[in-house]
Design a protein around this motif. Structure first.
Motif, PDB file in Angstrom:
ATOM      1  N   ALA A 169       0.840  -1.211   0.000  1.00 35.00           N
ATOM      2  CA  ALA A 169       0.000   0.000   0.000  1.00 35.00           C
ATOM      3  C   ALA A 169       0.869   1.253   0.000  1.00 35.00           C
ATOM      4  N   THR A 170       1.986   1.190   0.698  1.00 36.14           N
ATOM      5  CA  THR A 170       2.886   2.348   0.755  1.00 36.14           C
ATOM      6  C   THR A 170       3.409   2.709  -0.633  1.00 36.14           C
ATOM      7  N   TRP A 171       3.830   1.702  -1.378  1.00 41.62           N
ATOM      8  CA  TRP A 171       4.387   1.984  -2.708  1.00 41.62           C
ATOM      9  C   TRP A 171       3.341   2.613  -3.617  1.00 41.62           C
ATOM     10  N   VAL A 172       2.128   2.100  -3.556  1.00 44.54           N
ATOM     11  CA  VAL A 172       1.081   2.661  -4.416  1.00 44.54           C
ATOM     12  C   VAL A 172       0.735   4.073  -3.933  1.00 44.54           C
ATOM     13  N   ALA A 173       0.602   4.253  -2.619  1.00 46.30           N
ATOM     14  CA  ALA A 173       0.279   5.586  -2.088  1.00 46.30           C
ATOM     15  C   ALA A 173       1.383   6.583  -2.449  1.00 46.30           C
ATOM     16  N   ALA A 174       2.624   6.099  -2.520  1.00 48.61           N
ATOM     17  CA  ALA A 174       3.745   7.004  -2.818  1.00 48.61           C
ATOM     18  C   ALA A 174       3.860   7.305  -4.307  1.00 48.61           C
ATOM     19  N   GLY A 175       3.036   6.655  -5.128  1.00 51.55           N
ATOM     20  CA  GLY A 175       3.029   7.046  -6.539  1.00 51.55           C
ATOM     21  C   GLY A 175       3.324   5.939  -7.534  1.00 51.55           C
ATOM     22  N   LEU A 176       3.545   4.706  -7.071  1.00 50.58           N
ATOM     23  CA  LEU A 176       3.769   3.626  -8.036  1.00 50.58           C
ATOM     24  C   LEU A 176       2.511   3.434  -8.885  1.00 50.58           C
ATOM     25  N   ASP A 177       2.707   3.370 -10.199  1.00 48.94           N
ATOM     26  CA  ASP A 177       1.565   3.206 -11.099  1.00 48.94           C
ATOM     27  C   ASP A 177       1.500   1.742 -11.553  1.00 48.94           C
ATOM     28  N   PRO A 178       0.522   0.992 -11.037  1.00 50.83           N
ATOM     29  CA  PRO A 178       0.475  -0.445 -11.347  1.00 50.83           C
ATOM     30  C   PRO A 178       0.212  -0.728 -12.831  1.00 50.83           C
ATOM     31  N   ASN A 179      -0.186   0.297 -13.587  1.00 49.62           N
ATOM     32  CA  ASN A 179      -0.352   0.078 -15.031  1.00 49.62           C
ATOM     33  C   ASN A 179       0.973   0.145 -15.760  1.00 49.62           C
ATOM     34  N   ARG A 180       1.946   0.806 -15.133  1.00 54.32           N
ATOM     35  CA  ARG A 180       3.246   0.949 -15.807  1.00 54.32           C
ATOM     36  C   ARG A 180       4.319   0.051 -15.215  1.00 54.32           C
ATOM     37  N   THR A 181       4.118  -0.372 -13.976  1.00 56.53           N
ATOM     38  CA  THR A 181       5.106  -1.212 -13.294  1.00 56.53           C
ATOM     39  C   THR A 181       4.473  -2.570 -13.026  1.00 56.53           C
ATOM     40  N   ILE A 182       5.221  -3.633 -13.266  1.00 57.03           N
ATOM     41  CA  ILE A 182       4.715  -4.950 -12.861  1.00 57.03           C
ATOM     42  C   ILE A 182       4.947  -5.038 -11.355  1.00 57.03           C
ATOM     43  N   PHE A 183       3.857  -5.124 -10.610  1.00 55.22           N
ATOM     44  CA  PHE A 183       3.911  -4.997  -9.149  1.00 55.22           C
ATOM     45  C   PHE A 183       3.195  -6.198  -8.542  1.00 55.22           C
ATOM     46  N   TYR A 184       3.907  -7.001  -7.771  1.00 53.17           N
ATOM     47  CA  TYR A 184       3.322  -8.264  -7.303  1.00 53.17           C
ATOM     48  C   TYR A 184       3.958  -8.694  -5.990  1.00 53.17           C
ATOM     49  N   VAL A 185       3.379  -9.762  -5.447  1.00 50.59           N
ATOM     50  CA  VAL A 185       3.929 -10.355  -4.236  1.00 50.59           C
ATOM     51  C   VAL A 185       4.673 -11.628  -4.657  1.00 50.59           C
ATOM     52  N   GLN A 186       5.900 -11.750  -4.180  1.00 52.71           N
ATOM     53  CA  GLN A 186       6.763 -12.884  -4.565  1.00 52.71           C
ATOM     54  C   GLN A 186       6.057 -14.236  -4.435  1.00 52.71           C
ATOM     55  N   SER A 187       5.351 -14.445  -3.326  1.00 54.26           N
ATOM     56  CA  SER A 187       4.752 -15.761  -3.091  1.00 54.26           C
ATOM     57  C   SER A 187       3.609 -16.062  -4.052  1.00 54.26           C
ATOM     58  N   ASP A 188       3.151 -15.072  -4.818  1.00 56.29           N
ATOM     59  CA  ASP A 188       2.115 -15.317  -5.825  1.00 56.29           C
ATOM     60  C   ASP A 188       2.705 -15.874  -7.120  1.00 56.29           C
ATOM     61  N   VAL A 189       4.020 -16.022  -7.158  1.00 53.72           N
ATOM     62  CA  VAL A 189       4.673 -16.465  -8.396  1.00 53.72           C
ATOM     63  C   VAL A 189       5.420 -17.769  -8.120  1.00 53.72           C
ATOM     64  N   PRO A 190       4.712 -18.906  -8.148  1.00 57.05           N
ATOM     65  CA  PRO A 190       5.343 -20.175  -7.749  1.00 57.05           C
ATOM     66  C   PRO A 190       6.503 -20.587  -8.658  1.00 57.05           C
ATOM     67  N   GLU A 191       6.539 -20.049  -9.879  1.00 56.48           N
ATOM     68  CA  GLU A 191       7.648 -20.365 -10.796  1.00 56.48           C
ATOM     69  C   GLU A 191       9.003 -20.043 -10.153  1.00 56.48           C
ATOM     70  N   ILE A 192       9.006 -19.009  -9.295  1.00 59.87           N
ATOM     71  CA  ILE A 192      10.252 -18.611  -8.625  1.00 59.87           C
ATOM     72  C   ILE A 192      10.824 -19.779  -7.814  1.00 59.87           C
ATOM     73  N   PHE A 193       9.924 -20.506  -7.157  1.00 64.35           N
ATOM     74  CA  PHE A 193      10.406 -21.534  -6.230  1.00 64.35           C
ATOM     75  C   PHE A 193      10.887 -22.769  -6.998  1.00 64.35           C
ATOM     76  N   GLU A 194      10.292 -23.009  -8.139  1.00 67.37           N
ATOM     77  CA  GLU A 194      10.763 -24.124  -8.971  1.00 67.37           C
ATOM     78  C   GLU A 194      12.159 -23.801  -9.535  1.00 67.37           C
ATOM     79  N   LEU A 195      12.321 -22.585 -10.006  1.00 68.86           N
ATOM     80  CA  LEU A 195      13.635 -22.213 -10.551  1.00 68.86           C
ATOM     81  C   LEU A 195      14.696 -22.180  -9.447  1.00 68.86           C
ATOM     82  N   THR A 196      14.260 -21.895  -8.209  1.00 68.08           N
ATOM     83  CA  THR A 196      15.222 -21.858  -7.101  1.00 68.08           C
ATOM     84  C   THR A 196      15.910 -23.218  -6.950  1.00 68.08           C
ATOM     85  N   TRP A 197      15.125 -24.292  -7.067  1.00 64.05           N
ATOM     86  CA  TRP A 197      15.767 -25.610  -6.950  1.00 64.05           C
ATOM     87  C   TRP A 197      16.720 -25.839  -8.123  1.00 64.05           C
TER      88      TRP A 197
END
Ligand code: ADP
Ligand code: TRP
Length: 342
Positions: free
Chosen positions: A68-96
């Motif tokens: 919420a802080t980043w968006v309130a401070a001006g991050l534009d979710p239409n221009r920046t890919i903005f997400y939570v790491q744990s929502d991207v399970p591909e990360i954990f597969e590549l980690t192994w």
């Protein structure tokens, strides 16, 4: 005519506490500026926070609050890919997969792990006492965050530069082994505040940091903000005596925080302090006014975004879709190159 492809700037933000003024000045504002020139990818590194935040409610709260802080401070979710790491399970597969091309010696030399060992040895404990595998593997997860989004540059504070170099090393090992089929992009760290070198002081004059418990949280109610500003220590120089603005934490915070629209106020305040004729109490009032004028609209937006079911949920859901699309492409190419899947 085809557009030139913009370079990718990626950074992760660890949700380990309430965002404070130092975070805004040292990390959020510079990253938002970079988002003007780069194809930006910013995310909440919640699994990285798990190595230190052990209270599930608190971890969830910090993740939301930082987003919420980043968006309130001006991050534009239409221009920046903005997400939570744990929502991207591909990360954990590549980690192994990338763990299997990463030398253990490299992890042994990582600053955070080495510091934990040194502290233990100094205290006469087992070198690895209290060290979990999350702390040890932390740099590999971070390398994957970076590599899976094909990042060119990674804006970070000085303490994180080694981790970005590790990501480049790990990409190098992968490319050496599998580069004929697929190459990971090799990233580079950038330190956005290197030019200014500014560190915002906290309530006790040391660097503002959660670990020193001396922060000014960004979204305090007005009356509490005022109280905190009053608590910044000053000496007993009388009102009429000339003062050195650069030796005062109150003035430093004012100068580093003030938006361009308050530049004249800052310049006038400096002059009056130097000439004698402004006391610390009045300086604190000036700081409070500038902070409050700038932060009040952000606070309002932040409070809205913190409500369950607010726009923030939609932003993060859309961000996760975009992030998974990119991550899925890279992971697919890696799987193909290493011989996983049919
Ligand atoms: P903390 O020290 O409060 O734990 P973090 O380590 O989580 O803060 O910092 C997150 C980001 O905010 C980093 O990029 C860091 O460089 C920046 N940052 C933190 N404190 C300050 C400060 N006092 N001045 C400038 N930048 C800061
Ligand atoms: N380790 C970083 C920190 O402590 C947070 C982080 C996680 C990160 N993954 C990242 C930063 C990827 C940049 C790129 O601040």
């Amino acid at each position: 005519m085809s557009q030139p492809v913009a370079k990718v700037s990626l950074t992760g933000i660890k949700p380990t506490g309430e965002p404070h003024l130092g975070n805004l000045i040292g990390a959020i504002r510079p990253a938002l500026q970079l988002a003007e020139q780069y194809d930006s990818v910013y995310f909440i590194a919640d699994y990285h926070a798990l190595t230190s935040v052990r209270d599930p409610k608190l971890l969830r709260h910090y993740s939301r609050s930082v987003a919420a802080t980043w968006v309130a401070a001006g991050l534009d979710p239409n221009r920046t890919i903005f997400y939570v790491q744990s929502d991207v399970p591909e990360i954990f597969e590549l980690t192994w997969a990338l763990s299997c091309v990463t030398g253990k010696g490299l992890m042994n030399r990582a600053h955070a792990y080495k510091a934990a060992r040194d502290r233990n040895v100094e205290a006469g404990e087992e070198p690895d006492a209290g060290v979990n595998m999350g702390l040890y593997n932390y740099p590999i997860l971070m390398a994957v965050d970076i590599l899976i989004m094909e990042s060119d540059v990674v804006p970070v504070g000085k303490d994180q530069v080694q981790h970005v170099e590790y990501a480049a090393d790990i990409a190098g090992s992968f490319n050496h082994l599998y580069g004929e089929s697929y190459r990971l992009k090799v990233p580079q760290a950038i330190i956005p505040d290197a030019g200014t070198g500014h560190t915002l002081p906290g309530l006790d004059g040391r660097k503002m940091s959660k670990s020193y418990d001396n922060t000014i949280p960004l979204f305090l109610p007005e009356n509490q903000l005022k109280k905190l500003v009053r608590r910044i220590p000053t000496d007993s120089t009388p009102v009429e005596a000339p003062k050195d603005p650069d030796g005062s934490a109150v003035f430093q915070i004012l100068e580093q925080f003030a938006p361009p629209s308050a530049a004249a106020v800052v310049a006038d305040t400096r002059k009056r302090l130097e000439a004698g004729g402004m006391g610390w109490g009045e300086l604190k009032n000036v700081l409070f006014d500038v902070l409050n004028t700038e932060l009040a609209p952000l606070r309002e937006r932040y409070d809205e975004l913190m409500q369950p079911g607010s726009d923030l949920d939609a932003y993060l859901a859309e961000g996760a879709v975009k992030a998974r699309e990119r991550a899925g492409r890279v992971l697919g190419s890696v799987r193909e190159a290493i011989g996983i899947g049919r």
